[in-house]
Design a protein around this motif. Structure first.
Motif, PDB file in Angstrom:
ATOM      1  N   TYR A 164      13.466  74.435 -32.707  1.00 58.85           N
ATOM      2  CA  TYR A 164      14.546  75.410 -32.773  1.00 58.85           C
ATOM      3  C   TYR A 164      14.150  76.436 -33.823  1.00 58.85           C
ATOM      4  CZ  TYR A 164      17.043  71.960 -30.067  1.00 58.85           C
ATOM      5  OH  TYR A 164      17.410  71.093 -29.084  1.00 58.85           O
ATOM      6  N   ILE A 167      18.190  80.871 -30.285  1.00 56.98           N
ATOM      7  CA  ILE A 167      19.520  81.304 -29.871  1.00 56.98           C
ATOM      8  C   ILE A 167      19.888  82.502 -30.720  1.00 56.98           C
ATOM      9  CG2 ILE A 167      21.945  80.683 -29.685  1.00 56.98           C
ATOM     10  CD1 ILE A 167      20.937  77.758 -29.338  1.00 56.98           C
ATOM     11  N   VAL A 223      25.697  85.859 -26.660  1.00 54.36           N
ATOM     12  CA  VAL A 223      24.827  84.740 -26.991  1.00 54.36           C
ATOM     13  C   VAL A 223      23.597  84.841 -26.106  1.00 54.36           C
ATOM     14  CG1 VAL A 223      24.587  82.239 -27.003  1.00 54.36           C
ATOM     15  CG2 VAL A 223      26.771  83.263 -27.633  1.00 54.36           C
ATOM     16  N   VAL A 244      20.020  82.985 -25.163  1.00 52.17           N
ATOM     17  CA  VAL A 244      19.252  81.741 -25.264  1.00 52.17           C
ATOM     18  C   VAL A 244      17.870  82.009 -24.667  1.00 52.17           C
ATOM     19  CG1 VAL A 244      19.118  79.321 -24.575  1.00 52.17           C
ATOM     20  CG2 VAL A 244      21.346  80.345 -25.058  1.00 52.17           C
ATOM     21  N   PHE A 260      27.088  77.174 -32.045  1.00 53.36           N
ATOM     22  CA  PHE A 260      25.765  77.781 -32.188  1.00 53.36           C
ATOM     23  C   PHE A 260      25.501  78.309 -33.591  1.00 53.36           C
ATOM     24  CE2 PHE A 260      24.838  79.094 -27.507  1.00 53.36           C
ATOM     25  CZ  PHE A 260      24.487  77.797 -27.222  1.00 53.36           C
TER      26      PHE A 260
END
Length: 113
Positions: free
Chosen positions: A8, A28, A35, A37, A78
């Motif tokens: 991540y 993200i 948002v 991704v 998130f």
């Protein structure tokens, strides 16, 4: 397929060709009500049904938390960090063989002459 290493990252992902074969970079991006991704893996693309599953979960969480007075990324888990629920969901989803499609490079020049 062996177990993938899912990283991540807090920046847009590197180019797929720069990643080792067993690494997936997931970024993200959040801004206001948007948002983004991005999931990158060398030699593969994320299968459409998997991205659809992720988008649908985002939509469901956004609707379910609409009465919470926080920005969308915080409401759905998130931001400021990815929630443990999201990490588990994404880890489980991305480890499946059918989550990925081979990236096929035809080797031809697709630019117009």
């Amino acid at each position: 397929m062996g177990k993938l290493k899912i990283e991540y990252v807090e920046r847009p992902p590197r180019g797929a060709e720069d990643l080792p074969p067993d690494v997936v970079e997931l970024w993200i991006g959040v801004s206001g009500r948007k948002v983004d991704v991005n999931i990158v893996r060398r030699g593969f693309v994320l299968a459409d049904p998997v991205m659809h599953t992720i988008r649908e979960r985002i939509k469901r969480l956004a609707l379910a938390t609409t009465n919470i007075n926080k920005p969308l990324p915080e409401r759905i888990g998130f931001s400021p960090e990815l929630s443990p629920d999201w990490r588990q969901f994404l880890d489980d989803l991305l480890q499946k063989d059918d989550s990925w499609s081979f990236l096929v490079n035809s080797g031809t020049n697709l630019r117009p002459s």
